[in-house]
Design a protein around this motif. Structure first.
Motif, PDB file in Angstrom:
ATOM      1  N   MET A 140       0.835  -1.183   0.000  1.00 21.89           N
ATOM      2  CA  MET A 140       0.000   0.000   0.000  1.00 21.89           C
ATOM      3  C   MET A 140       0.882   1.250   0.000  1.00 21.89           C
ATOM      4  N   SER A 141       0.553   2.191  -0.832  1.00 21.52           N
ATOM      5  CA  SER A 141       1.317   3.426  -0.943  1.00 21.52           C
ATOM      6  C   SER A 141       1.156   4.274   0.316  1.00 21.52           C
ATOM      7  N   GLN A 142       2.213   4.966   0.669  1.00 20.61           N
ATOM      8  CA  GLN A 142       2.188   5.845   1.834  1.00 20.61           C
ATOM      9  C   GLN A 142       1.715   7.244   1.471  1.00 20.61           C
ATOM     10  N   GLY A 143       1.293   7.451   0.260  1.00 20.26           N
ATOM     11  CA  GLY A 143       0.769   8.742  -0.161  1.00 20.26           C
ATOM     12  C   GLY A 143       1.286   9.152  -1.521  1.00 20.26           C
ATOM     13  N   THR A 144       0.910  10.361  -1.912  1.00 20.49           N
ATOM     14  CA  THR A 144       1.317  10.915  -3.199  1.00 20.49           C
ATOM     15  C   THR A 144       1.980  12.266  -2.973  1.00 20.49           C
ATOM     16  N   LEU A 145       3.135  12.433  -3.574  1.00 18.89           N
ATOM     17  CA  LEU A 145       3.882  13.686  -3.515  1.00 18.89           C
ATOM     18  C   LEU A 145       3.782  14.357  -4.873  1.00 18.89           C
ATOM     19  N   TYR A 146       3.290  15.586  -4.885  1.00 18.87           N
ATOM     20  CA  TYR A 146       3.172  16.350  -6.121  1.00 18.87           C
ATOM     21  C   TYR A 146       4.307  17.364  -6.173  1.00 18.87           C
ATOM     22  N   VAL A 147       5.125  17.286  -7.208  1.00 18.04           N
ATOM     23  CA  VAL A 147       6.248  18.201  -7.393  1.00 18.04           C
ATOM     24  C   VAL A 147       6.283  18.670  -8.847  1.00 18.04           C
ATOM     25  N   ASN A 148       7.074  19.706  -9.074  1.00 16.97           N
ATOM     26  CA  ASN A 148       7.368  20.136 -10.435  1.00 16.97           C
ATOM     27  C   ASN A 148       8.863  20.403 -10.519  1.00 16.97           C
ATOM     28  N   THR A 149       9.306  21.142 -11.480  1.00 16.58           N
ATOM     29  CA  THR A 149      10.743  21.325 -11.676  1.00 16.58           C
ATOM     30  C   THR A 149      11.334  22.469 -10.852  1.00 16.58           C
ATOM     31  N   LEU A 150      10.547  23.111 -10.030  1.00 17.22           N
ATOM     32  CA  LEU A 150      11.053  24.195  -9.192  1.00 17.22           C
ATOM     33  C   LEU A 150      11.951  23.642  -8.081  1.00 17.22           C
ATOM     34  N   PRO A 151      12.903  24.420  -7.608  1.00 12.73           N
ATOM     35  CA  PRO A 151      13.842  23.944  -6.583  1.00 12.73           C
ATOM     36  C   PRO A 151      13.176  23.468  -5.291  1.00 12.73           C
ATOM     37  N   ARG A 152      12.017  24.013  -4.926  1.00 16.87           N
ATOM     38  CA  ARG A 152      11.357  23.609  -3.684  1.00 16.87           C
ATOM     39  C   ARG A 152      10.897  22.153  -3.711  1.00 16.87           C
ATOM     40  N   GLY A 153      10.790  21.560  -4.868  1.00 12.89           N
ATOM     41  CA  GLY A 153      10.377  20.167  -4.968  1.00 12.89           C
ATOM     42  C   GLY A 153      11.521  19.178  -4.878  1.00 12.89           C
ATOM     43  N   ILE A 154      12.748  19.672  -4.887  1.00 16.18           N
ATOM     44  CA  ILE A 154      13.912  18.785  -4.900  1.00 16.18           C
ATOM     45  C   ILE A 154      14.059  18.025  -3.581  1.00 16.18           C
ATOM     46  N   LEU A 155      13.946  18.714  -2.452  1.00 15.94           N
ATOM     47  CA  LEU A 155      14.159  18.079  -1.152  1.00 15.94           C
ATOM     48  C   LEU A 155      13.157  16.961  -0.865  1.00 15.94           C
ATOM     49  N   PRO A 156      11.853  17.192  -0.975  1.00 16.69           N
ATOM     50  CA  PRO A 156      10.923  16.091  -0.703  1.00 16.69           C
ATOM     51  C   PRO A 156      11.097  14.912  -1.660  1.00 16.69           C
ATOM     52  N   LYS A 157      11.361  15.205  -2.920  1.00 14.11           N
ATOM     53  CA  LYS A 157      11.558  14.131  -3.899  1.00 14.11           C
ATOM     54  C   LYS A 157      12.827  13.339  -3.580  1.00 14.11           C
ATOM     55  N   ALA A 158      13.900  14.024  -3.189  1.00 19.11           N
ATOM     56  CA  ALA A 158      15.147  13.355  -2.816  1.00 19.11           C
ATOM     57  C   ALA A 158      14.964  12.530  -1.547  1.00 19.11           C
ATOM     58  N   LEU A 159      14.167  13.014  -0.618  1.00 14.78           N
ATOM     59  CA  LEU A 159      13.894  12.279   0.614  1.00 14.78           C
ATOM     60  C   LEU A 159      13.174  10.967   0.324  1.00 14.78           C
ATOM     61  N   VAL A 160      12.227  10.999  -0.579  1.00 14.78           N
ATOM     62  CA  VAL A 160      11.513   9.773  -0.971  1.00 14.78           C
ATOM     63  C   VAL A 160      12.497   8.751  -1.534  1.00 14.78           C
ATOM     64  N   LYS A 161      13.398   9.222  -2.380  1.00 15.11           N
ATOM     65  CA  LYS A 161      14.367   8.327  -2.994  1.00 15.11           C
ATOM     66  C   LYS A 161      15.401   7.825  -1.975  1.00 15.11           C
ATOM     67  N   ALA A 162      15.918   8.720  -1.136  1.00 13.68           N
ATOM     68  CA  ALA A 162      16.965   8.347  -0.175  1.00 13.68           C
ATOM     69  C   ALA A 162      16.473   7.369   0.882  1.00 13.68           C
ATOM     70  N   LEU A 163      15.238   7.554   1.343  1.00 16.60           N
ATOM     71  CA  LEU A 163      14.686   6.671   2.365  1.00 16.60           C
ATOM     72  C   LEU A 163      13.944   5.479   1.770  1.00 16.60           C
ATOM     73  N   ASN A 164      13.925   5.400   0.444  1.00 22.56           N
ATOM     74  CA  ASN A 164      13.252   4.305  -0.269  1.00 22.56           C
ATOM     75  C   ASN A 164      11.811   4.144   0.216  1.00 22.56           C
ATOM     76  N   LEU A 165      11.082   5.272   0.251  1.00 22.92           N
ATOM     77  CA  LEU A 165       9.709   5.273   0.723  1.00 22.92           C
ATOM     78  C   LEU A 165       8.754   4.859  -0.388  1.00 22.92           C
ATOM     79  N   ASP A 166       7.680   4.213  -0.002  1.00 23.78           N
ATOM     80  CA  ASP A 166       6.660   3.790  -0.954  1.00 23.78           C
ATOM     81  C   ASP A 166       5.670   4.936  -1.166  1.00 23.78           C
ATOM     82  N   ILE A 167       6.148   5.967  -1.862  1.00 19.09           N
ATOM     83  CA  ILE A 167       5.341   7.158  -2.130  1.00 19.09           C
ATOM     84  C   ILE A 167       5.318   7.383  -3.629  1.00 19.09           C
ATOM     85  N   THR A 168       4.147   7.639  -4.141  1.00 16.68           N
ATOM     86  CA  THR A 168       3.995   7.953  -5.556  1.00 16.68           C
ATOM     87  C   THR A 168       4.394   9.408  -5.771  1.00 16.68           C
TER      88      THR A 168
END
Length: 79
Positions: free
Chosen positions: A1-29
């Motif tokens: 089951m997914s832990q949620g959905t993260l909505y980002v775009n190409t702006l710098p403010r979206g880099i940190l949450p997206k990197a956190l999902v990848k670094a912690l290997n979270l099950d987030i769309t």
């Protein structure tokens, strides 16, 4: 089951949450806020980044999303 959905775009403010999902290997769309119809439905002000949790929690600030994801990731790793 997914832990949620993260909505980002190409702006710098979206880099940190997206990197956190990848670094912690979270099950987030990760979805593109510019092309998602659900994003506009959940967040009419279209503030990015935005997060919708599995329980319906909605967050829109970088620090709030990062803190929430780190706290829940740490909590679930202890169990």
């Amino acid at each position: 089951m997914s832990q949620g959905t993260l909505y980002v775009n190409t702006l710098p403010r979206g880099i940190l949450p997206k990197a956190l999902v990848k670094a912690l290997n979270l099950d987030i769309t990760v979805a593109d806020a510019d092309t998602s119809e659900e994003f506009a439905k959940y967040f009419p002000l279209k503030k990015v980044p935005a997060f919708v949790g599995p329980n319906g929690a909605k967050l829109t600030e970088v620090i709030a999303i990062t803190y929430y994801r780190m706290y829940t990731a740490a909590f679930f790793s202890v169990l």
